[in-house]
Enzyme design. Structure first.
Site, PDB file in Angstrom:
ATOM      1  N   SER A 161       0.745  -1.512  -0.252  1.00 35.46           N
ATOM      2  CA  SER A 161      -0.370   0.256  -0.008  1.00 35.46           C
ATOM      3  C   SER A 161       1.072   1.487   0.181  1.00 35.46           C
ATOM      4  O   SER A 161       0.286   2.699  -0.141  1.00 35.46           O
ATOM      5  CB  SER A 161      -0.970  -0.215   1.103  1.00 35.46           C
ATOM      6  OG  SER A 161      -0.601  -0.210   2.165  1.00 35.46           O
ATOM      7  N   ASN A 189      -2.574  -2.156  13.546  1.00 37.19           N
ATOM      8  CA  ASN A 189      -3.494  -2.280  13.544  1.00 37.19           C
ATOM      9  C   ASN A 189      -3.672  -0.959  13.567  1.00 37.19           C
ATOM     10  O   ASN A 189      -5.085  -0.216  13.670  1.00 37.19           O
ATOM     11  CB  ASN A 189      -4.384  -2.741  13.790  1.00 37.19           C
ATOM     12  CG  ASN A 189      -3.875  -4.416  13.157  1.00 37.19           C
ATOM     13  OD1 ASN A 189      -3.454  -5.000  11.983  1.00 37.19           O
ATOM     14  ND2 ASN A 189      -4.220  -6.262  13.574  1.00 37.19           N
ATOM     15  N   HIS A 193     -39.729  23.338 -10.307  1.00 39.07           N
ATOM     16  CA  HIS A 193     -39.749  22.767 -12.044  1.00 39.07           C
ATOM     17  C   HIS A 193     -39.537  23.627 -13.222  1.00 39.07           C
ATOM     18  O   HIS A 193     -39.592  22.817 -14.753  1.00 39.07           O
ATOM     19  CB  HIS A 193     -41.460  22.476 -12.792  1.00 39.07           C
ATOM     20  CG  HIS A 193     -42.415  22.266 -11.746  1.00 39.07           C
ATOM     21  ND1 HIS A 193     -42.182  20.922 -10.904  1.00 39.07           N
ATOM     22  CD2 HIS A 193     -43.241  22.440 -10.343  1.00 39.07           C
ATOM     23  CE1 HIS A 193     -43.382  20.856 -10.115  1.00 39.07           C
ATOM     24  NE2 HIS A 193     -43.715  21.720 -10.096  1.00 39.07           N
ATOM     25  N   SER A 239     -13.239  25.813 -27.745  1.00 37.59           N
ATOM     26  CA  SER A 239     -13.858  24.510 -28.150  1.00 37.59           C
ATOM     27  C   SER A 239     -12.263  24.878 -29.199  1.00 37.59           C
ATOM     28  O   SER A 239     -11.898  25.366 -29.757  1.00 37.59           O
ATOM     29  CB  SER A 239     -15.283  24.611 -28.589  1.00 37.59           C
ATOM     30  OG  SER A 239     -15.266  24.220 -30.530  1.00 37.59           O
ATOM     31  N   LYS A 282     -16.961  29.851 -28.917  1.00 36.71           N
ATOM     32  CA  LYS A 282     -17.213  28.759 -27.489  1.00 36.71           C
ATOM     33  C   LYS A 282     -16.935  29.432 -26.418  1.00 36.71           C
ATOM     34  O   LYS A 282     -15.506  30.114 -26.541  1.00 36.71           O
ATOM     35  CB  LYS A 282     -17.248  27.333 -27.808  1.00 36.71           C
ATOM     36  CG  LYS A 282     -17.885  26.565 -29.009  1.00 36.71           C
ATOM     37  CD  LYS A 282     -19.586  26.685 -28.107  1.00 36.71           C
ATOM     38  CE  LYS A 282     -19.560  25.207 -27.635  1.00 36.71           C
ATOM     39  NZ  LYS A 282     -20.839  24.642 -26.659  1.00 36.71           N
ATOM     40  N   ASN A 295     -17.069  27.885 -23.012  1.00 39.08           N
ATOM     41  CA  ASN A 295     -17.559  26.665 -21.790  1.00 39.08           C
ATOM     42  C   ASN A 295     -16.968  26.368 -20.207  1.00 39.08           C
ATOM     43  O   ASN A 295     -16.144  27.016 -20.174  1.00 39.08           O
ATOM     44  CB  ASN A 295     -17.040  25.301 -22.823  1.00 39.08           C
ATOM     45  CG  ASN A 295     -17.842  25.342 -24.105  1.00 39.08           C
ATOM     46  OD1 ASN A 295     -18.775  25.865 -24.496  1.00 39.08           O
ATOM     47  ND2 ASN A 295     -17.024  24.799 -24.380  1.00 39.08           N
ATOM     48  N   GLU A 315     -18.828  22.425 -14.851  1.00 40.47           N
ATOM     49  CA  GLU A 315     -19.400  20.498 -15.875  1.00 40.47           C
ATOM     50  C   GLU A 315     -18.194  19.662 -15.516  1.00 40.47           C
ATOM     51  O   GLU A 315     -18.855  18.705 -15.052  1.00 40.47           O
ATOM     52  CB  GLU A 315     -18.950  20.897 -17.412  1.00 40.47           C
ATOM     53  CG  GLU A 315     -20.469  21.478 -17.688  1.00 40.47           C
ATOM     54  CD  GLU A 315     -19.635  21.096 -19.605  1.00 40.47           C
ATOM     55  OE1 GLU A 315     -19.691  21.162 -19.600  1.00 40.47           O
ATOM     56  OE2 GLU A 315     -20.007  22.744 -19.914  1.00 40.47           O
ATOM     57  N   TYR A 356      -9.379  -5.873  13.321  1.00 40.22           N
ATOM     58  CA  TYR A 356      -8.723  -6.074  11.341  1.00 40.22           C
ATOM     59  C   TYR A 356      -8.967  -6.908  10.796  1.00 40.22           C
ATOM     60  O   TYR A 356      -8.828  -7.566  11.227  1.00 40.22           O
ATOM     61  CB  TYR A 356      -7.873  -5.235  11.599  1.00 40.22           C
ATOM     62  CG  TYR A 356      -6.914  -4.290  10.497  1.00 40.22           C
ATOM     63  CD1 TYR A 356      -6.782  -3.158   9.878  1.00 40.22           C
ATOM     64  CD2 TYR A 356      -6.128  -5.784   9.901  1.00 40.22           C
ATOM     65  CE1 TYR A 356      -6.209  -3.079   8.841  1.00 40.22           C
ATOM     66  CE2 TYR A 356      -5.065  -4.973   8.763  1.00 40.22           C
ATOM     67  CZ  TYR A 356      -4.974  -3.888   7.828  1.00 40.22           C
ATOM     68  OH  TYR A 356      -4.696  -3.749   6.550  1.00 40.22           O
ATOM     69  N   GLN A 386      -7.427  -1.661   4.096  1.00 41.26           N
ATOM     70  CA  GLN A 386      -6.763  -1.338   3.213  1.00 41.26           C
ATOM     71  C   GLN A 386      -7.126  -0.347   2.420  1.00 41.26           C
ATOM     72  O   GLN A 386      -6.158   0.545   1.871  1.00 41.26           O
ATOM     73  CB  GLN A 386      -5.696  -2.042   2.735  1.00 41.26           C
ATOM     74  CG  GLN A 386      -3.730  -1.209   2.226  1.00 41.26           C
ATOM     75  CD  GLN A 386      -3.197  -2.484   2.146  1.00 41.26           C
ATOM     76  OE1 GLN A 386      -2.546  -2.731   3.007  1.00 41.26           O
ATOM     77  NE2 GLN A 386      -2.617  -2.827   0.619  1.00 41.26           N
ATOM     78  N   LYS A 394      -8.180   3.749   1.957  1.00 44.22           N
ATOM     79  CA  LYS A 394      -7.097   4.913   1.843  1.00 44.22           C
ATOM     80  C   LYS A 394      -7.745   5.664   0.358  1.00 44.22           C
ATOM     81  O   LYS A 394      -8.036   6.755   0.182  1.00 44.22           O
ATOM     82  CB  LYS A 394      -5.660   4.720   1.998  1.00 44.22           C
ATOM     83  CG  LYS A 394      -5.511   4.268   3.703  1.00 44.22           C
ATOM     84  CD  LYS A 394      -4.355   4.185   3.649  1.00 44.22           C
ATOM     85  CE  LYS A 394      -4.100   2.884   4.962  1.00 44.22           C
ATOM     86  NZ  LYS A 394      -5.470   1.531   5.071  1.00 44.22           N
TER      87      LYS A 394
HETATM   88  N1  ARG Z   1      -1.030  -1.610   5.357  1.00 40.63           N
HETATM   89  C1  ARG Z   1      -2.434  -1.461   6.553  1.00 40.63           C
HETATM   90  C2  ARG Z   1      -2.944  -0.820   6.187  1.00 40.63           C
HETATM   91  O1  ARG Z   1      -3.545   0.597   5.525  1.00 40.63           O
HETATM   92  C3  ARG Z   1      -1.456  -1.421   7.789  1.00 40.63           C
HETATM   93  C4  ARG Z   1      -1.928  -2.379   7.805  1.00 40.63           C
HETATM   94  C5  ARG Z   1      -1.635  -3.791   8.655  1.00 40.63           C
HETATM   95  N2  ARG Z   1      -1.794  -4.310   9.418  1.00 40.63           N
HETATM   96  C6  ARG Z   1      -1.803  -5.794   8.990  1.00 40.63           C
HETATM   97  N3  ARG Z   1      -2.001  -6.543  10.137  1.00 40.63           N
HETATM   98  N4  ARG Z   1      -1.385  -6.171   8.033  1.00 40.63           N
HETATM   99  O2  ARG Z   1      -4.697  -1.231   6.521  1.00 40.63           O
END
Ligand code: ARG
Length: 457
Positions: A23, A110, A156, A277, A283, A285, A290, A317, A322, A325
């Site tokens: 990640s 975690n 309306h 355009s 044009k 725009n 938009e 967890y 993950q 994010k």
């Molecule tokens: N990269 C993991 C996440 O974003 C971090 C936590 C990982 N924990 C684990 N027990 N593998 O969730």
């Protein structure tokens, strides 16, 4: 290279699995929060006698060095690392040797990742709130500069009743004020420290979660360690609040797109916020509006991704989490970008009061006022409404408007109508006399402006 967690297994993993699992590509964004959290952790471990003060100082200095080097670019991310937490610990250990390996005492990734996200979102939601205040200030300025412009109000998308443009645009200020309120409410629940929950069950060490929370500026400590590492409600809530921000922006966008068309010409956007355009030379725009309208779907998608990811997840967890994010970061980036263009776009927008007034003159939008006039002359509203409707019919047949319909025609429909009808249905009268609280009268609009200004002070 074998993994940090090699032992139970060989730690030798398939390249595709590594890429899939990693990640760092996106959680590298959390490096500051991760390092600051680790500094607080080291300080707490020393204060509790779990680490020596000397070790803690070495860790804190080492972490500061990593932070400085990442900030300056002297250190770059290792894209083969599993995540930002592993990366920081790995660099720390490379730089400090044995002592670097002590940082992760009484901690798990975690609770660490939950902490990083909360720290990040606390800051990010504050930044968006600040942007929203800027947007609201721009809306109020537009209202103040164009206080007396009269436009047709729509229902309306049909011309309905005359309103002040300032009244209309202030409706958006009210929406964004509610968004601010939602962000503040959501922030209260972001501002709870999960650190010290460890993997899920807490720890055997004599840690001080209150101290760590205090060092990191949290208002409270999560009360259940299992919940602390499993909870992503705060991410959902934030994305829900951001979805509403986008929904409001998309409605404003839609109006700007309509208003900038030749059919309306109610407003003119600065060239700086429009595009041309590649084929049609004439044009201009409203692409920014938009795009904001279009990007709304993307933020809704981020919210849906998060809700669906969390649905049915067993405690505590799971790696699924993950996935929070990218959705959260994408929503934050999208809203930030939209607000970045919207505020200056509104600040540089020109309001065409004459075009608005011109539009207000057709469509019989003073018909309700004619009915109200008849009520003042003693008719029950429903009868007055019927006569006003018939008079509109007369106008349509003879190609005139209520303002130019002859008095004899009026009197043929109702003898109580006098010359004073024309003053009563004048568009300015219609607006000035809508004195009910929150209505379109100038005094009401003044009150609204004062209210909004007070709220964003
Ligand atoms: N990269 C993991 C996440 O974003 C971090 C936590 C990982 N924990 C684990 N027990 N593998 O969730």
């Amino acid at each position: 290279m074998a993994k940090m967690w090699a032992g139970r297994t060989s730690g030798v993993t398939d390249g595709a699995a590594d890429d899939f699992n990693s990640s760092i590509r996106f959680d590298c964004r959390l490096y500051r929060e991760d390092i600051v959290g680790s500094m607080a952790h080291a300080a707490m471990l020393a204060a509790q006698g779990i680490l020596s003060q000397q070790d803690a100082n070495a860790l804190i200095d080492g972490l500061q060095g990593i932070l400085d080097d990442l900030d300056s670019g002297a250190l770059s991310f290792d894209w083969t690392a599993e995540d930002i937490h592993m990366f920081v610990e790995q660099v720390l250990t490379e730089r400090l040797g044995e002592v670097g390996k002590k940082l992760h005492t009484a901690r798990s990734r975690n609770d660490q990742v939950a902490l990083d996200m909360r720290l990040h979102l606390r800051h990010a939601s504050d930044a968006i709130a600040e942007q929203l205040r800027g947007l609201i200030a721009a809306i109020v300025a537009v209202a103040e500069e164009n206080k007396s412009a009269v436009m047709p109000g729509y229902t309306h998308l049909q011309r309905a009743q005359p309103i002040l443009f300032s009244h209309h645009i202030l409706a958006y200020a009210m929406m964004f004020l509610r968004d601010l309120d939602r962000l503040a409410d959501c922030r209260r629940r972001i501002d709870v420290s999960p650190i010290g929950a460890c993997a899920l069950a807490g720890t055997t060490y004599d840690t001080d979660r209150q101290m760590e929370a205090k060092l990191l500026g949290f208002s409270a400590v999560a009360r259940n360690s299992i919940d602390a590492v499993s909870d992503r409600d705060f991410c959902v809530e934030l994305l829900s609040a951001l979805s509403l921000v986008m929904m409001h922006l998309s409605r404003l966008s839609e109006e700007l797109i309509l208003w900038t068309s030749w059919e309306f010409r109610f407003v003119t956007l600065s060239d700086a916020f429009t595009t041309g355009s590649s084929i049609m030379p004439q044009k201009k725009n409203s692409d920014m509006a938009e795009l904001a309208r279009g990007k709304t779907g993307r933020v809704y998608g981020d919210l849906m991704a998060l809700l669906t990811m969390l649905k049915g997840l067993p405690l505590a967890y799971d790696k699924d989490m993950q996935e929070d994010k990218e959705a959260v970061f994408d929503a934050l980036d999208t809203v930030t970008m939209c607000l970045n263009v919207f505020t200056p776009m509104l600040q540089s927008m020109r309001v065409n009061a004459e075009a608005m007034y011109h539009a207000a003159q057709s469509g019989f939008i003073n018909a309700t006022d004619l009915a109200d006039y008849l009520v003042r002359k003693g008719l029950p509203f429903r009868s007055a409404y019927k006569i006003a409707g018939e008079l509109v019919g007369e106008c349509i047949r003879s190609g005139c408007v209520l303002e130019t319909l002859p008095l004899e025609t009026y009197r043929r429909h109702c003898e109580r109508i006098d010359e004073d009808v024309f003053a009563a249905i004048d568009l300015l009268t219609c607006v000035r006399t809508r004195i009910s609280e929150g209505g379109t009268s100038p005094e009401s609009v003044e009150n609204q402006i004062a209210y909004v200004k007070e709220q964003i002070k």
